[in-house]
Design an enzyme around this catalytic site. Structure first.
Site, mmCIF file in Angstrom:
data_model
loop_
_atom_site.group_PDB
_atom_site.id
_atom_site.type_symbol
_atom_site.label_atom_id
_atom_site.label_comp_id
_atom_site.label_asym_id
_atom_site.label_seq_id
_atom_site.Cartn_x
_atom_site.Cartn_y
_atom_site.Cartn_z
ATOM 1 N N ARG A 144 -30.189 -18.154 -14.730
ATOM 2 C CA ARG A 144 -31.458 -17.653 -15.292
ATOM 3 C C ARG A 144 -32.636 -18.479 -14.821
ATOM 4 N NH1 ARG A 144 -28.938 -14.967 -20.003
ATOM 5 N NH2 ARG A 144 -30.479 -13.814 -21.186
ATOM 6 N N ARG B 50 -38.559 -13.310 -25.189
ATOM 7 C CA ARG B 50 -37.422 -13.357 -24.256
ATOM 8 C C ARG B 50 -37.781 -12.639 -22.955
ATOM 9 N NH1 ARG B 50 -32.924 -10.759 -27.879
ATOM 10 N NH2 ARG B 50 -31.642 -10.950 -26.016
ATOM 11 N N ARG C 130 -27.757 -10.915 -34.725
ATOM 12 C CA ARG C 130 -28.393 -11.922 -33.867
ATOM 13 C C ARG C 130 -29.854 -12.111 -34.248
ATOM 14 N NH1 ARG C 130 -26.700 -10.860 -27.636
ATOM 15 N NH2 ARG C 130 -28.668 -11.973 -27.343
ATOM 16 N N LYS D 69 -26.365 -5.860 -19.144
ATOM 17 C CA LYS D 69 -25.468 -6.791 -18.437
ATOM 18 C C LYS D 69 -24.136 -6.936 -19.164
ATOM 19 C CE LYS D 69 -28.361 -10.261 -18.749
ATOM 20 N NZ LYS D 69 -29.562 -9.749 -19.424
#
Ligand code: B4P
Length: 190
Positions: free
Chosen positions: A89, A146, A134, A14
């Site tokens: 989301r 996730r 991250r 994305k």
């Protein structure tokens, strides 16, 4: 105004494809992940709270991301369009976005959903974790969490837009250029 939801699981591409889209079409890029990481980097109260969710691979509360997106949409009334990356989301976020856009005399033009299998997602995110810094890319169990959150909580958002006849599905495996060509075909037809 052309407003696109770029959708897909973590690591689907994305953020990668958003950069190409804004370059070609001049839309405003609204990535909730980037906005949240910006808040964390600035050490705001919102960022401190969001980091606790993000580092575990959980979603940040709906009210937080809806408020952030609302501020950005209202601040850009002359935009050619928006590319919503990583938002909505949850179905609650999708409903709130419809209300927000109606208040601003516009609407979602279409959703583009990038389809990638789980093992490829894990491989990509672990690779990114070598350099991204991250916390949510470093640990395979957090990455899998996730993906579970996506499967359980986020996939109903695709049905929400399918119900509005706005869902466009694209194969997210292949070269970045090939995938971008498929995306432009969809956008040009909207
Ligand atoms: P995001 O920042 O949205 O992160 P992401 O899902 O990992 O996707 P990203 O866009 O970064 O990765 P991409 O697929 O481009 O979210 C992070 C966290 O923020 C969430 O877990 C959540 O906690 C919070 N959050 C964000 N939005 C929220 C919301 N609306 N509500 C609640 N919480 C929210 O790329 C991945 C990797 O794949 C890259 O390294 C890239 O180089 C590679 N790649 C891309 N395309 C490829 C291809 N075609 N082939 C091979 N590799 C490719």
């Amino acid at each position: 105004m052309l407003n696109i939801v770029l959708f897909g699981p973590p690591g689907a591409g994305k953020g990668t494809q958003s950069e190409y889209i804004i370059e070609k079409y001049g839309f405003i890029h609204l990535s909730t992940g980037d906005l949240l990481r910006g808040e964390i980097a600035e050490g705001t109260a919102l960022g401190i709270q969001a980091k606790q969710n993000m580092d575990k691979g959980e979603l940040v509360p709906d009210s937080v991301v809806i408020g952030m997106i609302g501020n950005k949409v209202k601040a850009n009334p002359e935009a050619k369009g928006f590319i919503f990356d990583g938002f909505p989301r949850t179905v609650a976020q999708a409903e709130a976005l419809d209300v927000l856009l109606t208040e601003n005399n516009t609407a979602i033009s279409g959703m583009i959903s990038l389809e990638v299998k789980e093992e490829e997602l894990v491989t990509r995110l672990l690779k990114r974790g070598e350099t991204s810094g991250r916390a949510d890319d470093k640990d395979e169990s957090i990455i899998r969490n996730r993906i579970d959150v996506y499967n359980n909580t986020t996939t109903p958002v695709a049905d929400f837009y399918k119900g509005q006849d706005k869902l466009n599905t694209i194969e997210g495996v292949g070269s970045i250029d090939e995938i971008f060509q498929s995306i432009t075909t969809v956008i040009d037809a909207l």
